[in-house]
Structure formats: C-alpha cells, structure tokens
Design a protein around this motif. Structure first.
Motif, PDB file in Angstrom:
ATOM      1  N   LEU A   1       0.678  -1.140  -0.156  1.00  7.09           N
ATOM      2  CA  LEU A   1       0.076   0.119  -0.097  1.00  7.09           C
ATOM      3  C   LEU A   1       0.993   1.141   0.152  1.00  7.09           C
ATOM      4  CD1 LEU A   1      -2.911  -0.971   2.572  1.00  7.09           C
ATOM      5  CD2 LEU A   1      -3.056  -0.532  -0.008  1.00  7.09           C
ATOM      6  N   PHE A   2       1.917   1.342   0.788  1.00  2.83           N
ATOM      7  CA  PHE A   2       2.715   2.431   0.952  1.00  2.83           C
ATOM      8  C   PHE A   2       3.467   2.831  -0.302  1.00  2.83           C
ATOM      9  CE2 PHE A   2       6.943   4.162   1.741  1.00  2.83           C
ATOM     10  CZ  PHE A   2       6.597   5.383   2.046  1.00  2.83           C
ATOM     11  N   SER A   3       3.987   1.843  -1.154  1.00  9.01           N
ATOM     12  CA  SER A   3       4.558   1.729  -2.364  1.00  9.01           C
ATOM     13  C   SER A   3       3.745   2.431  -3.458  1.00  9.01           C
ATOM     14  CB  SER A   3       5.349   0.564  -2.835  1.00  9.01           C
ATOM     15  OG  SER A   3       5.967  -0.235  -1.857  1.00  9.01           O
ATOM     16  N   ILE A   4       2.579   1.784  -3.345  1.00  7.72           N
ATOM     17  CA  ILE A   4       1.465   2.350  -4.611  1.00  7.72           C
ATOM     18  C   ILE A   4       1.227   3.804  -4.156  1.00  7.72           C
ATOM     19  CG2 ILE A   4      -0.681   2.157  -5.321  1.00  7.72           C
ATOM     20  CD1 ILE A   4      -0.383  -0.939  -5.019  1.00  7.72           C
ATOM     21  N   LEU A   5       0.961   4.127  -2.872  1.00  3.29           N
ATOM     22  CA  LEU A   5       0.629   5.523  -2.385  1.00  3.29           C
ATOM     23  C   LEU A   5       1.339   6.570  -2.843  1.00  3.29           C
ATOM     24  CD1 LEU A   5      -1.778   4.532   0.593  1.00  3.29           C
ATOM     25  CD2 LEU A   5      -2.451   5.435  -1.396  1.00  3.29           C
ATOM     26  N   SER A   6       2.697   6.120  -2.663  1.00  4.93           N
ATOM     27  CA  SER A   6       3.669   7.093  -2.536  1.00  4.93           C
ATOM     28  C   SER A   6       4.979   7.165  -3.747  1.00  4.93           C
ATOM     29  CB  SER A   6       4.841   6.803  -1.362  1.00  4.93           C
ATOM     30  OG  SER A   6       3.976   6.692  -0.050  1.00  4.93           O
ATOM     31  N   TRP A   7       4.357   6.512  -4.885  1.00  2.00           N
ATOM     32  CA  TRP A   7       5.086   6.392  -6.001  1.00  2.00           C
ATOM     33  C   TRP A   7       5.310   7.739  -6.813  1.00  2.00           C
ATOM     34  CZ3 TRP A   7       3.906   8.014 -11.226  1.00  2.00           C
ATOM     35  CH2 TRP A   7       2.577   8.318 -11.197  1.00  2.00           C
ATOM     36  N   THR A   8       4.552   8.692  -6.543  1.00  2.00           N
ATOM     37  CA  THR A   8       4.823  10.137  -6.946  1.00  2.00           C
ATOM     38  C   THR A   8       5.920  10.688  -6.290  1.00  2.00           C
ATOM     39  OG1 THR A   8       3.181  11.042  -5.247  1.00  2.00           O
ATOM     40  CG2 THR A   8       2.230  10.537  -7.541  1.00  2.00           C
ATOM     41  N   LYS A   9       6.391  10.320  -5.110  1.00  2.00           N
ATOM     42  CA  LYS A   9       7.675  10.957  -4.260  1.00  2.00           C
ATOM     43  C   LYS A   9       8.963  10.082  -4.708  1.00  2.00           C
ATOM     44  CE  LYS A   9       5.087  12.395  -0.138  1.00  2.00           C
ATOM     45  NZ  LYS A   9       4.948  12.204   1.413  1.00  2.00           N
ATOM     46  N   ILE A  10       8.828   8.875  -4.990  1.00  2.00           N
ATOM     47  CA  ILE A  10       9.543   7.990  -5.263  1.00  2.00           C
ATOM     48  C   ILE A  10       9.233   6.989  -6.474  1.00  2.00           C
ATOM     49  CG2 ILE A  10      11.640   6.380  -4.620  1.00  2.00           C
ATOM     50  CD1 ILE A  10      12.049   9.113  -3.485  1.00  2.00           C
ATOM     51  N   ARG A  11       9.418   7.175  -7.518  1.00  2.00           N
ATOM     52  CA  ARG A  11       8.738   6.612  -8.658  1.00  2.00           C
ATOM     53  C   ARG A  11       9.037   5.047  -8.715  1.00  2.00           C
ATOM     54  NH1 ARG A  11       5.843   9.855 -11.584  1.00  2.00           N
ATOM     55  NH2 ARG A  11       6.722  12.225 -11.663  1.00  2.00           N
ATOM     56  N   ALA A  12      10.248   4.696  -8.052  1.00  5.34           N
ATOM     57  CA  ALA A  12      10.729   3.069  -8.179  1.00  5.34           C
ATOM     58  C   ALA A  12       9.689   2.610  -7.327  1.00  5.34           C
ATOM     59  CB  ALA A  12      12.119   3.186  -7.849  1.00  5.34           C
ATOM     60  N   LEU A  13       8.930   3.110  -6.270  1.00  2.36           N
ATOM     61  CA  LEU A  13       8.223   2.428  -5.205  1.00  2.36           C
ATOM     62  C   LEU A  13       7.173   1.547  -5.848  1.00  2.36           C
ATOM     63  CD1 LEU A  13       7.965   4.843  -2.269  1.00  2.36           C
ATOM     64  CD2 LEU A  13       9.321   2.497  -2.079  1.00  2.36           C
ATOM     65  N   LEU A  14       6.389   2.165  -6.941  1.00  2.00           N
ATOM     66  CA  LEU A  14       5.348   1.608  -7.769  1.00  2.00           C
ATOM     67  C   LEU A  14       5.641   0.122  -8.216  1.00  2.00           C
ATOM     68  CD1 LEU A  14       2.532   1.823  -8.559  1.00  2.00           C
ATOM     69  CD2 LEU A  14       3.141   2.918 -10.714  1.00  2.00           C
ATOM     70  N   PRO A  15       6.834   0.007  -8.972  1.00  2.00           N
ATOM     71  CA  PRO A  15       7.372  -1.279  -9.447  1.00  2.00           C
ATOM     72  C   PRO A  15       7.635  -2.398  -8.228  1.00  2.00           C
ATOM     73  CG  PRO A  15       8.774   0.171 -10.119  1.00  2.00           C
ATOM     74  CD  PRO A  15       7.732   0.943  -9.676  1.00  2.00           C
ATOM     75  N   ILE A  16       8.368  -1.672  -7.312  1.00  3.33           N
ATOM     76  CA  ILE A  16       8.455  -2.525  -5.895  1.00  3.33           C
ATOM     77  C   ILE A  16       7.056  -3.112  -5.334  1.00  3.33           C
ATOM     78  CG2 ILE A  16       9.300  -2.563  -3.582  1.00  3.33           C
ATOM     79  CD1 ILE A  16      11.583  -0.876  -4.569  1.00  3.33           C
ATOM     80  N   GLY A  17       6.277  -2.229  -5.300  1.00  6.66           N
ATOM     81  CA  GLY A  17       4.906  -2.586  -4.526  1.00  6.66           C
ATOM     82  C   GLY A  17       4.141  -3.663  -5.525  1.00  6.66           C
ATOM     83  N   ILE A  18       4.191  -3.490  -6.727  1.00  8.20           N
ATOM     84  CA  ILE A  18       3.430  -4.394  -7.893  1.00  8.20           C
ATOM     85  C   ILE A  18       4.288  -5.840  -7.913  1.00  8.20           C
ATOM     86  CG2 ILE A  18       3.046  -4.713 -10.142  1.00  8.20           C
ATOM     87  CD1 ILE A  18       2.802  -1.796 -10.465  1.00  8.20           C
ATOM     88  N   LEU A  19       5.470  -5.722  -7.832  1.00  9.52           N
ATOM     89  CA  LEU A  19       6.441  -6.874  -7.585  1.00  9.52           C
ATOM     90  C   LEU A  19       6.177  -7.800  -6.648  1.00  9.52           C
ATOM     91  CD1 LEU A  19       9.734  -5.781  -9.392  1.00  9.52           C
ATOM     92  CD2 LEU A  19       8.234  -7.079 -10.295  1.00  9.52           C
ATOM     93  N   LEU A  20       6.186  -6.995  -5.377  1.00  5.52           N
ATOM     94  CA  LEU A  20       5.674  -7.808  -4.051  1.00  5.52           C
ATOM     95  C   LEU A  20       4.238  -8.156  -3.919  1.00  5.52           C
ATOM     96  CD1 LEU A  20       6.550  -8.546  -1.441  1.00  5.52           C
ATOM     97  CD2 LEU A  20       6.090  -6.336  -0.356  1.00  5.52           C
ATOM     98  N   LEU A  21       3.469  -7.531  -4.704  1.00  2.36           N
ATOM     99  CA  LEU A  21       2.023  -7.905  -4.933  1.00  2.36           C
ATOM    100  C   LEU A  21       1.810  -9.187  -5.427  1.00  2.36           C
ATOM    101  CD1 LEU A  21      -1.024  -7.195  -4.082  1.00  2.36           C
ATOM    102  CD2 LEU A  21      -1.030  -5.776  -6.214  1.00  2.36           C
ATOM    103  N   VAL A  22       2.470  -9.430  -6.631  1.00  2.00           N
ATOM    104  CA  VAL A  22       2.267 -10.621  -7.574  1.00  2.00           C
ATOM    105  C   VAL A  22       3.081 -11.765  -6.972  1.00  2.00           C
ATOM    106  CG1 VAL A  22       1.478  -9.243  -9.279  1.00  2.00           C
ATOM    107  CG2 VAL A  22       3.902  -9.889  -9.413  1.00  2.00           C
TER     108      VAL A  22
END
Length: 314
Positions: A62-83
């Motif tokens: 959740l944090f990675s998806i919500l905070s990706w605008t601050k650190i864009r690399a967080l979005l793929p980290i969150g998605i990779l962990l999710l799947v």
C-alpha cells in the motif's frame, strides 16, 4: 484528494511500524525457542509475529503504491511484491531460474529507488550513504549466495558501525536544525528507555563467558549478522541498543520516516547474507533506506546538482 492520500499513507506507515516490531519479535522468539529456556507467552508472541509478516506485506504494498509520486521506483516494487505469492503455485519455485531473475529485477529496481531517494532528498541525507552502501552490499551478497552459492567474507560489524555513525550525525544535525533546543533535549531524554531494549543482554554477556557463548549464537541468528570476532558481541549489542535509541529520537524529532526506515534496515538488512529465504527480507531494507530520505525539508540534491551544472556551463 491529495490530503486523503496523505492521511492514508500516514496510516499505512503506522501499520508498517507495528508490522516491523511484530516481525522482529518473531525473529527473536523463533531464534531463542531452540534454547532450553521458558519463553513467557511464546505462542502468543509467535502468532503476533506471524501477523506482523502479513501486515508488513500489505503495508509495504500500500505504501509503495500510494507514495510512488515521491519515489517512482516504489510503484514497481509494490507491484512486484503484490504478485510474488503467485510463484508459490510453481513447484519448487525457489530453485527455478525464473525466481532468481525475479530477485535480480527487484534488487535492480530497489537500488534505483535508493538512488532516486537520495536525488530527491536534501544534501543532509548524504549522511545516510553509509547505510545505503551497507544495504546494497548485503543485497548483492544475498543474491550471490542464491545464484552462485558464494559468500563474501567481510567485517559485517565494521560496516554496521560506519552506518550507525552516519545515522548518528544525521540525527544530531536534523534535530539541531529542525527543533528548538528545548524540544530536541526532550526528544533525546524521552527516547532514553529505548536504550534498555538491548542493554540487559549487554550486562548479561559482559561478565559471563558462558552466556556470551550462548548469545553469540542467538544474536546472529536474530539479526543475520556474522561476527568474525566472537568477542565483539558486547560491542554489537551496544550498537543495536544505540541504533534503536537513534531511531526513537528521530521519530520524536518530527521525522518518523527516518526513524522507522533505520529500524527496518537494522532488523532485516543482514538477514539476506545466507540467501533470501523470505522476499520481505530483501524489500524491507530497501524500503527502509528510501524512507530515511523521504522527508528532506530543504532543496533536493538533484536541484543543487542542476544549479552547479548551470554555473559550470555559464
């Protein structure tokens, strides 16, 4: 909408804090459960720790998806962990080249995220470079163990001490810049009880060689750190106590991101030395390092670099 996202992100960090504490309890309990000692409420603590693992998984996603605008690399980290749980559908997935490739991809994205966090942070965050180096070095070593079964022999305690000195300097400068003398003093004093999280272990092993031998097996099992000199255990325990103290000081000084981030790094960074048996132990220290740089308070390092380049070109 932005305000709502910020509120949800802060709530997610609260859950991540609880998860980090709970999973650390599980590490401790599971490590000492093999000793012939009675652990009060062992079953309850184990269940709480297991809840912490699942809670940490959800909180980081959740944090990675919500905070990706601050650190864009967080979005793929969150998605990779999710799947990642989908891999459990494959028999012996942890032995497959596909899983190794998955770990490498996560590591690359995580390292890019750490670099991005420094570029978006203030120049003060450069004091966290030793911690970032420690995390990346241990990350690469964990991958080498998984891929080629090769372990780099090094002085892990020295790397930890350098990281701790960097975070000490960061804490002192942050509190002196951001807080009044009265508020800073209160933060340092109120955080004193956190020192006692490991001091009892220090007093236990300092004058008792038998207990030192026992704890020399327990503490590396809890934290994953390999002590090249078994007599350095008291120094390691004192360093742990001081790291928890500094994390608490930062949380009380108005930068809970850095406090939580360093706690996540200290409690999980060394757990990958012998390979990544749990994906969270790969992602926890990476996200922790990013968290340490989230709250800058000044012009970003990338902005200063652009200004220097403009001056040079001029």
């Amino acid at each position: 909408m932005s305000s709502l996202r910020d509120d949800v992100t802060k709530l997610t960090l609260v859950f991540l804090s609880l998860a980090s504490i709970f999973q650390f309890i599980l590490q401790f309990v599971s490590s000492i459960s093999y000793l012939p000692i009675d652990i009060p409420f062992q079953n309850v603590l184990t269940k709480v720790g297991e809840i912490g693992l699942y809670l940490g998984y959800l909180a980081i996603v959740l944090f990675s998806i919500l905070s990706w605008t601050k650190i864009r690399a967080l979005l793929p980290i969150g998605i990779l962990l999710l799947v990642s749980p989908l891999f459990t559908l494959i028999a012996n997935y942890y032995l497959s080249p596909l899983w190794i490739a998955y770990e490498v991809i996560i590591s690359i994205v995580g390292i890019l995220g750490i670099i991005e966090s420094f570029l978006r942070a203030s120049a003060l965050s450069l004091l966290n470079l030793p911690t970032a180096f420690m995390v990346v070095f241990l990350l690469i070593e964990g991958l080498l163990v998984d891929i080629s079964h090769v372990e780099i022999i090094t002085n892990y305690l020295l790397i930890f001490e350098i990281s701790l000195l960097g975070f000490l300097a960061y804490t002192v400068i942050w509190s002196s810049r951001s807080l009044s003398l009265r508020r800073a003093t209160i933060s340092y004093l109120v955080a004193v009880p956190s020192l006692f999280s490991f001091l009892p272990i220090y007093f236990l092993v300092n004058d008792n060689r038998f207990m030192e031998i026992i704890m020399n097996m327990v503490m590396p099992s809890v934290f994953g750190i390999v002590l090249t000199n078994p007599y350095s255990l008291p120094i390691f325990v004192l360093s742990l106590a001081f790291s928890i103290y500094l994390s608490t000081v930062m949380a009380l000084s108005g930068n809970p991101y850095a406090g939580l981030g360093y706690f996540m790094v200290v409690t999980t960074a060394f757990l990958g030395v012998n390979g990544y048996h749990l994906l969270l132990y790969m992602i926890y220290p990476m996200v922790g390092t990013i968290l340490m740089n989230v709250k800058g308070g000044e012009r970003s390092l990338s902005y200063r670099i652009r200004q220097i380049i403009r001056l040079i070109n001029f």
